[in-house]
Design a protein around this motif. Structure first.
Motif, PDB file in Angstrom:
ATOM      1  N   UNK A  13     -71.010 -19.394   4.923  1.00 27.30           N
ATOM      2  CA  UNK A  13     -70.283 -20.085   4.022  1.00 27.30           C
ATOM      3  C   UNK A  13     -70.154 -19.021   2.611  1.00 27.30           C
ATOM      4  N   UNK A  14     -69.700 -18.204   2.899  1.00 28.63           N
ATOM      5  CA  UNK A  14     -69.363 -17.015   1.685  1.00 28.63           C
ATOM      6  C   UNK A  14     -70.764 -16.812   1.119  1.00 28.63           C
ATOM      7  N   UNK A  15     -70.657 -16.991  -0.196  1.00 25.62           N
ATOM      8  CA  UNK A  15     -72.163 -16.255  -0.890  1.00 25.62           C
ATOM      9  C   UNK A  15     -73.131 -17.319  -0.881  1.00 25.62           C
ATOM     10  N   UNK A  16     -72.908 -18.665  -0.072  1.00 27.64           N
ATOM     11  CA  UNK A  16     -73.830 -19.609   0.313  1.00 27.64           C
ATOM     12  C   UNK A  16     -74.674 -19.725   1.667  1.00 27.64           C
ATOM     13  N   UNK A  17     -73.835 -18.469   2.233  1.00 29.21           N
ATOM     14  CA  UNK A  17     -74.201 -18.528   3.708  1.00 29.21           C
ATOM     15  C   UNK A  17     -75.991 -18.276   3.975  1.00 29.21           C
ATOM     16  N   UNK A  18     -76.363 -18.920   5.057  1.00 30.78           N
ATOM     17  CA  UNK A  18     -77.734 -18.722   5.375  1.00 30.78           C
ATOM     18  C   UNK A  18     -78.004 -18.881   6.897  1.00 30.78           C
ATOM     19  N   UNK A  19     -79.294 -18.009   7.051  1.00 33.81           N
ATOM     20  CA  UNK A  19     -79.701 -18.240   8.499  1.00 33.81           C
ATOM     21  C   UNK A  19     -80.649 -19.471   8.799  1.00 33.81           C
ATOM     22  N   UNK A  20     -80.307 -19.862  10.182  1.00 31.10           N
ATOM     23  CA  UNK A  20     -81.210 -21.023  10.751  1.00 31.10           C
ATOM     24  C   UNK A  20     -81.963 -20.259  11.747  1.00 31.10           C
ATOM     25  N   UNK A  21     -83.324 -19.885  11.659  1.00 31.38           N
ATOM     26  CA  UNK A  21     -84.057 -19.578  12.844  1.00 31.38           C
ATOM     27  C   UNK A  21     -84.424 -20.662  13.645  1.00 31.38           C
ATOM     28  N   UNK A  22     -84.487 -20.339  15.069  1.00 30.08           N
ATOM     29  CA  UNK A  22     -85.063 -21.528  15.874  1.00 30.08           C
ATOM     30  C   UNK A  22     -86.152 -20.598  16.828  1.00 30.08           C
ATOM     31  N   UNK A  23     -87.317 -21.384  17.044  1.00 29.87           N
ATOM     32  CA  UNK A  23     -88.216 -20.750  17.851  1.00 29.87           C
ATOM     33  C   UNK A  23     -89.441 -21.639  17.927  1.00 29.87           C
ATOM     34  N   UNK A  24     -90.333 -20.778  18.869  1.00 31.71           N
ATOM     35  CA  UNK A  24     -91.512 -21.752  19.225  1.00 31.71           C
ATOM     36  C   UNK A  24     -92.837 -21.333  18.515  1.00 31.71           C
TER      37      UNK A  24
END
Ligand code: GLY
Length: 363
Positions: free
Chosen positions: A9-20
């Protein structure tokens, strides 16, 4: 194995981390954000003393001054009054809080919605992280920045699009979910498969036992695949002016059934499952998809122990409830229908006869 999905999302991009087992990474993740020194962890009364405290402890261990704010659990508390109490709690942290304050939402969809709106409103916007702990929040609410609270007039009428700085999903938290809560998220997983990814339907069918047992590796894959779909939809239409409405597949008739049953009687996933069956019956009737495809989806829902019948529904009543929603959409009764598994289109001007056909499929 941890997976990362980027929401572009341009300068509002972010990461979603999925893990155990990654909830304890929230401290280092927050510390990696520039200038964060203070955090408010918002969690409901069901999990404040477990995951909420674990989150706050992780932040403290990373050198961040963390305050846990607890609120009473449930959608009924997504109110202006509870929101106001939360702002009081945030401003009580210190007389001199500034934009370096971080809000951390730890919990399900209600927690994410209200905490995100607290973040959007505090000092005109402070950063926030989401640590969802329900499958519904993992695969739906945690991606896309819809934040807000309910008004006496209706659900989610007060709010803002406000993207988080990051999302951290620990699938181990799913192991303490009530079956009804798991069911709520599974309805959205099937929805995502039908709107964007036929191979996800195969994955669900092949791993039903592991999914229902919340087996960690399978849940990591399931959640990551769903987050990727939602991220792609949101990246294409953040403000829901077009294709984000594809996410309403299964929700039009589903919401009407939820209303008729009495809000809270059916799980959200159960209502969506019934809505999917109705939408698919209409799509078959309109020769958009084959009966074989509709049956494939029905089998996946049944295997996940989601309901596919709801006898005794009055089609006129369903139509009437849908008409009420129509006012909010400029006079059209709009439905999202599949044209193949993995692809949907928006159809305006749905007729009462079509809805009756959908309702008949639930009998
Ligand atoms: N839950 C639908 C959306 O995020 O647009």
């Amino acid at each position: 194995m941890e997976q990362t999905i980027r929401v572009e999302l341009g300068d509002r991009s972010y990461d979603v981390r999925v893990g155990s087992g990654i909830l304890d990474s929230v401290g280092p993740a927050a510390a990696a954000l520039p200038t964060v020194r203070q955090a408010a962890v918002i969690a409901d009364s069901n999990i404040a003393s477990s995951y909420g405290k674990q989150t706050a402890d992780s932040l403290t261990a990373a050198g961040i001054d963390a305050t846990l704010i607890e609120f009473p659990t449930g959608e009924a508390n997504k109110t202006v009054a509870v929101f106001s109490d939360m702002l009081d709690a945030v401003f009580a942290i210190s007389p001199a809080i500034d934009r370096d304050l971080l809000i951390v939402a730890c919990g399900g969809g209600v927690t994410g919605d209200i905490s995100g709106y607290v973040a959007a409103s505090t000092l005109r916007g402070v950063r926030w992280l989401q640590c969802p702990t329900s499958l519904l929040a993992d695969v739906d609410a945690s991606v896309g920045g819809k934040t807000g609270i309910n008004h006496a007039t209706g659900k989610n009428l007060i709010g803002a699009f406000y993207q988080p700085s990051g999302v951290l999903i620990d699938v181990e938290t799913l192991k303490t979910l009530a079956p009804r809560e798991l069911q709520s998220g599974l309805g959205e997983c099937v929805k995502h498969a039908v709107i964007r990814d036929a191979s996800l339907l195969d994955f669900i069918a092949e791993n039903t036992t592991e999914i229902l047992a919340c087996q960690s590796d399978v849940m990591c894959d399931l959640v990551a695949r769903n987050v990727a779909i939602k991220a792609d939809v949101v990246a294409g239409d953040e403000r829901e002016t077009g294709t984000r409405a594809h996410l309403n597949y299964g929700h039009t008739v589903g919401h009407a059934i939820e209303t008729i049953a009495g809000y809270g009687t059916l799980s959200h996933g159960a209502a969506v499952s019934l809505g999917i069956i109705a939408a698919n019956a209409i799509a078959v009737d309109s020769r958009l998809i084959s009966p074989v495809d509709a049956d494939r989806v029905r089998q996946a829902l049944e295997a996940l122990k989601l309901p596919v019948t709801y006898p005794g529904l009055n089609p006129d009543e369903v139509w009437e409830v849908m008409q009420r929603d129509k006012k909010a959409r400029g006079g059209h009764v709009r439905m999202v229908l599949p044209t193949e598994i993995g692809r949907v289109e928006i159809f305006d001007n749905t007729t009462p006869q079509q809805v009756a056909r959908g309702v008949a499929a639930l009998g």
